[in-house]
Design a protein around this motif. Sequence first.
Motif, short mmCIF file in Angstrom:
data_model
loop_
_atom_site.label_atom_id
_atom_site.label_comp_id
_atom_site.label_asym_id
_atom_site.label_seq_id
_atom_site.Cartn_x
_atom_site.Cartn_y
_atom_site.Cartn_z
N ASN A 1 69.15 13.23 -33.43
CA ASN A 1 68.11 12.70 -32.56
C ASN A 1 67.25 13.83 -31.99
O ASN A 1 67.62 14.99 -32.04
N SER A 2 66.15 13.45 -31.39
CA SER A 2 65.34 14.44 -30.66
C SER A 2 66.13 14.91 -29.45
O SER A 2 67.09 14.27 -29.02
N GLY B 1 67.66 15.35 -26.05
CA GLY B 1 67.82 14.42 -24.93
C GLY B 1 67.98 12.97 -25.34
O GLY B 1 68.17 12.10 -24.49
N SER B 2 67.93 12.70 -26.63
CA SER B 2 68.06 11.33 -27.12
C SER B 2 69.42 11.14 -27.78
O SER B 2 70.05 12.10 -28.22
N TYR B 3 69.87 9.88 -27.85
CA TYR B 3 71.19 9.61 -28.43
C TYR B 3 71.17 8.31 -29.21
O TYR B 3 70.56 7.33 -28.78
N SER B 4 71.83 8.30 -30.34
CA SER B 4 72.06 7.14 -31.19
C SER B 4 70.80 6.69 -31.92
O SER B 4 69.68 7.06 -31.57
N ASN C 1 70.14 3.51 -32.05
CA ASN C 1 69.87 2.22 -31.40
C ASN C 1 70.04 1.03 -32.36
O ASN C 1 69.60 -0.08 -32.06
N ARG D 1 64.77 7.62 -35.62
CA ARG D 1 65.53 8.21 -34.51
C ARG D 1 66.35 9.44 -34.92
O ARG D 1 66.56 10.34 -34.12
N LYS D 2 66.82 9.44 -36.17
CA LYS D 2 67.71 10.51 -36.62
C LYS D 2 67.01 11.60 -37.43
O LYS D 2 67.67 12.52 -37.92
N GLN E 1 60.68 16.97 -35.62
CA GLN E 1 60.71 15.75 -36.41
C GLN E 1 60.34 16.09 -37.86
O GLN E 1 59.28 16.64 -38.14
#
Length: 277
Positions: A44-45, A47-50, A52, A75-76, A90
Amino acid sequence: DRGIKMAAEADEPLEMNFVRKHAIQQAEDLKISIREAACRVFSNSAGSYSANVGLAIENGGWEDENQLQEQFLTRKGFAFNADKPGMMEQQADLFKSALKTVDVTFQNLDSSEISITDVSHYYDSDPTKVVQGLRDDKKKPMSMMADTTTANAQVRTLSETVRLDARTKLLNPKFYEGMLSTGYEGVREIQKRLRNTMGWSATAGEVDNFVFEDANDVFINDEEMQQRLLDTNPNAFRDMVTTFLEANGRGYWETSEENIERLQELYAEVEDRIEGV
């Protein structure tokens, strides 16, 4: 990432170094350097998780599998890069390019307390159908799961792991009776496990039909059990009925018209009870 880059730049025959072989092809396709094409660690970027994906499946808020797969890729698709430490860039095209050559997907189960249907985390991270959709031949990769919860570590196929989990938890009388003994929350836990099982159908297609069929026999066709679930937690029971209907509607569970009609009637009855009709 540094190790992969070293392998990609090694002066070796391509038939002996598939990292280099794929990196060269990706570099040509994407018009980038071999070193840039060698990125293989994605997440993820910052601070981001999963992905979703689990959240979408838990809420039923997804149109089709393409939506889930695109969500996973978006997201990944951020790359770790040893040449730019601390930065997450990204790299969606590079991520897709790397995934389309995958033959095997692999996850590690390292806790005996949290299994693959206790939480959505495991299938949220599963790229099996994502890879299938990206591969030129549309072949589904082999999906493996390592069980390292004991000293006697074993590697099983994902389908074997799902079957084992269903037999020892969801369809095991000791498990569901133990859950029911705790009351309201126990029914919710049973429903959550059923929903997470369907999650594996959505991301990997590795859930045998008998899992849903046997679960329907245990929790729906048994009128005494049905009443216990309804009386203990009508909201969770409604969600359970919804999950069965959704599994059938999305093509993950083939069953008789009689079972579907019973579930539809039951849904209406439970809805009326919750609404106080």
